[in-house]
Enzyme design. Structure first.
Site, PDB file in Angstrom:
ATOM      1  N   HIS A 307     -49.191  23.647  36.268  1.00 34.03           N
ATOM      2  CA  HIS A 307     -48.809  24.798  37.089  1.00 34.03           C
ATOM      3  C   HIS A 307     -49.745  24.876  38.289  1.00 34.03           C
ATOM      4  CE1 HIS A 307     -47.724  28.905  38.226  1.00 34.03           C
ATOM      5  NE2 HIS A 307     -46.645  28.702  37.499  1.00 34.03           N
ATOM      6  N   ASP A 364     -41.559  27.090  31.312  1.00 36.68           N
ATOM      7  CA  ASP A 364     -40.332  26.320  31.048  1.00 36.68           C
ATOM      8  C   ASP A 364     -40.400  25.492  29.786  1.00 36.68           C
ATOM      9  OD1 ASP A 364     -40.478  26.093  34.479  1.00 36.68           O
ATOM     10  OD2 ASP A 364     -38.796  27.004  33.422  1.00 36.68           O
TER      11      ASP A 364
END
Ligand code: SDX
Length: 430
Positions: A307, A364
């Site tokens: 991320h 996700d």
């Protein structure tokens, strides 16, 4: 800490103001830089560039903190609903009973799409990707709501726009699924809550009884709440950029949908499931795939890992992982992909490459497991992300157009192309 930064260029020095955030984040304000120095800054991928001062969402990537309007995501995940969280993000406060009632009622009353819009679906092949349908149909909503094309909407018109988009995007999504399986469209009804209505539109059929499952409705609320906003991510920044030209909100949200579709962004949830299925079909050797992800030449990444902001853990991933177990247990589903996901997470988190690069599961990584358990087809996973992220896009659009320093977004560049040269007529070219 000084409230200015000193920039020294040759013999000259310049004081640049420092902006301090609520949680003591610091930024150097370079608004005056080009006019006072002739210089601009460069920052590929905007890794170090703040695009806005915002009151909506706070993230701390080191501590794994996520708050909507100051409220920790853990509390909203536990106690709120998507409809309530959408109001909180857009209007800045939790709605009271009357506000929530009016908001919910407006969403229910506006969930139909114009009957003419159903004919658009006839033109899509059953294999059309639902994100392509969603982005074009959201833009098409502007045709049936031409009142919203003017550049300046008043408060009531903005409220109506937000309701239209939140109510109708969910219907368009469900219709795109029905179209793909050749089943009749199921209309929204007043008897269901926002998420229950969606599940009913997706899975009910005139010839069979469909019982909305409260466990799945609760899990869908959770998924949407967790996806509702994430400050200046790629798709929200797209909405801010497109909206800054005063383009209508339908076209602006359609652009955000396009940005979200990318596999590095919202498209990752579909990639994760396809990756887990690939590992399952390859015999479940997670170590082999972790090694592959470390090999730059393989072109393979562990989708659902890493991320830009979270360098410790994504709080949403932890919440979703817990919910995935609960949903599967409640439904009595043994999904081998969940076991593979857990083994993959364990293998990656104990691997020095992932530890050194601070790559952890993101939102996700587990969301697809729950969506799959709900019966949502994999190619609709990013559509689910878009429905969840819509309140964040709307909140940031509202904040941007109402900002005192509102202006069209237009970055600068450094030119590295050819120096001046002349046109060569065709018959003189080599
Ligand atoms: C979302 O911004 C947001 O807030 C997004 C989001 C939201 O709510 O809006 O949180 C939603 O988009 C989550 C992210 C979903 N995407 C994925 O899961 C795709 C896989 N992840 C990566 O592609 C990547 O981690 C990103 C895109 C998420 C972040 O990319 P960055 O910040 O540009 O980091 P990078 O690509 O420069 O990676 C840094 C290093 C690189 O190695 P080096 O060049 O330094 O040697 O880490 C490596 C990368 O190769 N790396 C990975 C990896 N992610 C990064 N290596 C293997 N597998 C991965 N998943």
């Amino acid at each position: 800490m000084p409230d200015t930064a000193k920039l020294i260029l040759g013999e000259k020095s310049y004081d640049l103001p420092v902006i301090t955030g609520t949680e003591n984040e610091k930024a150097i304000d370079i608004t005056s830089l080009r006019n006072s120095t002739g210089y601009i800054t460069m920052d590929s991928g905007f890794m170090n560039t703040g695009a806005a001062v915002s009151n909506i969402t706070y993230l701390d990537g080191e501590l794994g903190i996520l708050r909507y309007r100051g409220i920790p995501i853990e509390q909203l995940a536990e106690q709120s609903t998507f409809v309530e969280t959408a109001y909180l993000l857009i209007y800045g406060t939790l709605p009271n009973k009357e506000e929530l009632g009016k908001w919910s009622q407006a969403l229910t009353e506006n969930s139909y799409i114009h009957e003419d819009m159903k004919h658009f679906f006839d033109g899509y092949p059953s294999t059309a990707h639902p994100m392509a349908i969603l982005s074009s149909m959201v833009s098409t909503l502007s045709i049936h709501n031409s009142w919203a094309l003017k550049p300046n909407l008043n408060e009531a018109e903005k409220y109506r726009m937000f309701v239209l988009l939140l109510a109708k995007m969910r219907t368009i999504a469900a219709y795109s699924y029905k179209k793909s399986i050749g089943e009749p469209y199921i209309y929204p009804t007043d008897n269901f809550s926002y998420c229950a209505n969606f599940m009913n539109m997706m899975f009910a059929h005139p010839s069979r009884h469909y019982e909305v499952n409260e466990t799945l409705v609760k899990a869908l609320n959770l998924i949407f709440v967790l996806h509702a906003d994430h400050e200046q991510n790629c798709s929200t920044s797209t909405v801010r950029l497109v909206g800054s030209s005063k383009s209508n909100l339908f076209a602006t949200i359609s652009a955000g949908i396009g940005a979200l579709w990318g596999p590095l962004h919202g498209g990752a949830n579909q990639e994760v499931i396809e990756m887990l299925e690939q590992i399952r079909d390859d015999g479940g050797n997670v170590k082999k795939w972790v090694e592959k992800a470390k090999d730059k030449d393989s072109g393979f990444r562990l989708y659902g890992f890493g991320h830009r902001v979270y360098k410790n853990f994504d709080p949403r991933a932890n919440i979703i992982k817990k919910s995935a177990n609960e949903v599967l247990d409640a439904l009595g589903i043994e999904d081998p992909l969940l076991e593979i996901a857990k083994k993959l997470e364990e293998a990656a988190l104990s691997d020095q490459y992932f530890i050194d690069k601070k790559l952890y599961p993101n939102v996700d990584f587990y969301s697809g497991i729950i969506l799959k358990a709900m019966g949502i087809p994999v190619n609709m996973f990013t559509v689910m992300f878009a429905i969840g992220r819509l309140p964040g896009w709307l909140a940031h659009w509202k904040e941007m157009v109402e900002a005192p320093d509102f202006k069209i977004n237009r970055p600068r560049q450094i030119y590295h192309g050819p120096a001046i040269n002349n046109y060569i007529p065709l018959d003189l070219r080599k």
